[in-house]
Write an enzyme that holds these catalytic residues in place. Structure first.
Site, PDB file in Angstrom:
ATOM      1  N   TRP A   7       0.819  -1.213   0.000  1.00  0.00           N
ATOM      2  CA  TRP A   7       0.000   0.000   0.000  1.00  0.00           C
ATOM      3  C   TRP A   7       0.844   1.250   0.000  1.00  0.00           C
ATOM      4  O   TRP A   7       0.344   2.316   0.248  1.00  0.00           O
ATOM      5  CB  TRP A   7      -0.900   0.020   1.234  1.00  0.00           C
ATOM      6  N   THR A 147       2.582   6.657   6.369  1.00  0.00           N
ATOM      7  CA  THR A 147       2.109   6.609   5.003  1.00  0.00           C
ATOM      8  C   THR A 147       1.229   5.388   4.786  1.00  0.00           C
ATOM      9  O   THR A 147       1.566   4.281   5.231  1.00  0.00           O
ATOM     10  CB  THR A 147       3.299   6.598   4.022  1.00  0.00           C
ATOM     11  N   SER A 148       0.086   5.551   4.148  1.00  0.00           N
ATOM     12  CA  SER A 148      -0.862   4.485   3.863  1.00  0.00           C
ATOM     13  C   SER A 148      -1.297   3.823   5.168  1.00  0.00           C
ATOM     14  O   SER A 148      -1.905   4.472   6.010  1.00  0.00           O
ATOM     15  CB  SER A 148      -0.257   3.497   2.862  1.00  0.00           C
ATOM     16  N   ALA A 149      -0.980   2.544   5.382  1.00  0.00           N
ATOM     17  CA  ALA A 149      -1.351   1.906   6.652  1.00  0.00           C
ATOM     18  C   ALA A 149      -0.771   2.676   7.828  1.00  0.00           C
ATOM     19  O   ALA A 149      -1.406   2.780   8.892  1.00  0.00           O
ATOM     20  CB  ALA A 149      -0.861   0.462   6.680  1.00  0.00           C
TER      21      ALA A 149
END
Length: 427
Positions: A7, A147-149
């Site tokens: 991700w 970032t993301s998760a």
């Protein structure tokens, strides 16, 4: 639809991450990425790495920096600008590594949605407590980013522990408590209701989810910076507005921004300030960007939002302004060119680990590079050292090259930045 394996951009392979981790010492050492074991309660079964720069004040700020699914703490250390910024401004960076669902941080469980509930947030708080004690950190300057998760987990930590964090920067995240359960946490485009922005709530309802994370809390809330690409097809751009709705409601602000601007090309910023003019929420929509943040300069903008650029270490950072020179030599043909780029360190100290950034004045696009890793987002380019040329000694230079395409006029970049500091182009 093809299932994505990660991700977040910048995730290292399992083999590389294992090799990096194996090479790390197990006792804390300044200016070295160091694994820490036995840092406290760890119900999330996370791993912890710390980067503490040599040049730091007696009571340094602490930044918790979290990777995306499929990544690791060492991967984010090597693939982002936070460590070089720590060298410049003297803060300590904590890089946790997740262990669930292909190395994703838990933002889906009921335990993760409340203060002290268990799972990853409790492990992350153990890391913060350890770092404050081990390095004599400033408890009034603790920050979180991801970032993301990791961005999703940043919102979790800001909601669960508002008394711990001063501010946070969320890259490609979703609102706090957006995931109803683990079944909706699906790293595949369009599969998750939460990540696709299909969860419909009012600002009040989004805000209530944050308030429910720490019932009865009436103290100050951490300021929030949000980043999202308009072309993100994994965590949809619609989630940016949902996060804006959530945090402006928590602060009791209107969802109408108090100011808008474009601080850089394709960076569309909305700010939400209180009656004193203090910006509580700041949101960046990055035009044309996909699931690839942060890109060049964004980590520096986050650190500036935290206020860490105003109180860095007292000694001279490396490299100081004007202490580097870039020679850019292109060789052009029809719609294509190669270029040799030489970075000369004209300062008094060695540069250990380098990132060179620039913006194209035209539509140039890099196709491959040698002696460096080059990434491009829109007009912004970031070139990072290879493992074998990370150090540029004082008075020495390093050269890398790339191949690229263009149409129209192949104009050279007007300026460069080495590790975030302006570099003089050679005449």
């Amino acid at each position: 639809m093809k299932r994505l394996t990660a991700w977040v951009a910048g995730v290292c392979t399992a083999v590389l991450c294992a090799a990096l981790t194996a090479a790390l010492p197990h006792q804390a050492a300044a200016a070295t990425l160091t694994e820490v074991t036995g840092f406290g309660a760890n119900p999330g079964n996370l791993r912890m790495h710390v980067y503490a720069p040599d040049n730091r004040p007696a009571r340094p700020a602490i930044v918790l920096a979290m990777h995306g699914c499929g990544g690791s703490g060492p991967g984010l250390y090597s693939g982002s600008e936070f460590a070089s910024l720590a060298d410049r401004y003297g803060f300590v960076v904590v890089y946790p590594s997740a262990s669930k669902k292909g190395n994703c941080f838990d933002s889906w469980s009921a335990e993760s949605h409340v203060r002290g509930g268990g799972s990853d947030p409790v492990s992350l708080m153990s890391m913060i407590t350890y770092t404050l004690e081990r390095f004599g950190g400033d408890a009034g300057r603790v920050f979180v980013t991801g970032t993301s998760a990791g961005g999703m987990e940043t919102n979790i930590m800001l909601g669960n522990y508002p008394d711990v964090f001063k501010a946070g920067a969320v890259f490609m995240g979703v609102p706090h408590s957006c995931f109803a359960n683990e079944a909706d946490y699906i790293p595949s485009p369009g599969a998750s209701d939460c990540a696709s922005g299909r969860v419909s709530r009012t600002p009040q309802q989004w805000g209530d989810l944050v308030r429910a994370a720490y019932p009865g809390y009436t103290g100050a809330r951490p300021r929030v910076q949000l980043w999202h690409g308009t072309n993100d097809t994994l965590v949809y751009y619609a989630t940016l507005q949902q996060q804006i709705d959530q945090w402006t409601n928590v602060f009791g602000l209107s969802q109408t921004p108090t100011s808008t601007d474009t601080p850089q090309a394709n960076w569309n910023r909305r700010r939400y300030a209180d009656s004193t003019g203090t910006v509580k929420v700041e949101a960046y929509g990055i035009q044309g960007a996909g699931h690839s943040l942060p890109s060049s300069g964004m980590a520096a903008a986050a650190i500036q939002f935290f206020g860490l650029t105003d109180s860095g270490p007292t000694s001279t950072p490396t490299p100081p302004t004007g202490a580097c020179r870039v020679t850019y030599t292109p060789s052009t043909w029809n719609n294509g060119f190669t270029a040799a780029v030489t970075i000369a360190n004209t300062g008094p100290a060695d540069v250990n680990g380098w990132t060179l950034a620039w913006a194209w004045p035209g539509n140039q696009r890099i196709t491959n590079a040698w002696n460096a890793t080059a990434t491009q987002q829109g007009a912004q380019v970031t070139a990072r050292n290879a493992p074998y040329n990370a150090t540029v000694a004082a008075g020495a230079a390093v050269t890398f090259g790339f191949q690229a395409t263009y149409s129209g006029t192949n104009t050279a970049p007007a300026q460069f930045a080495l590790n975030g500091t302006a570099c003089s182009p050679a005449a």
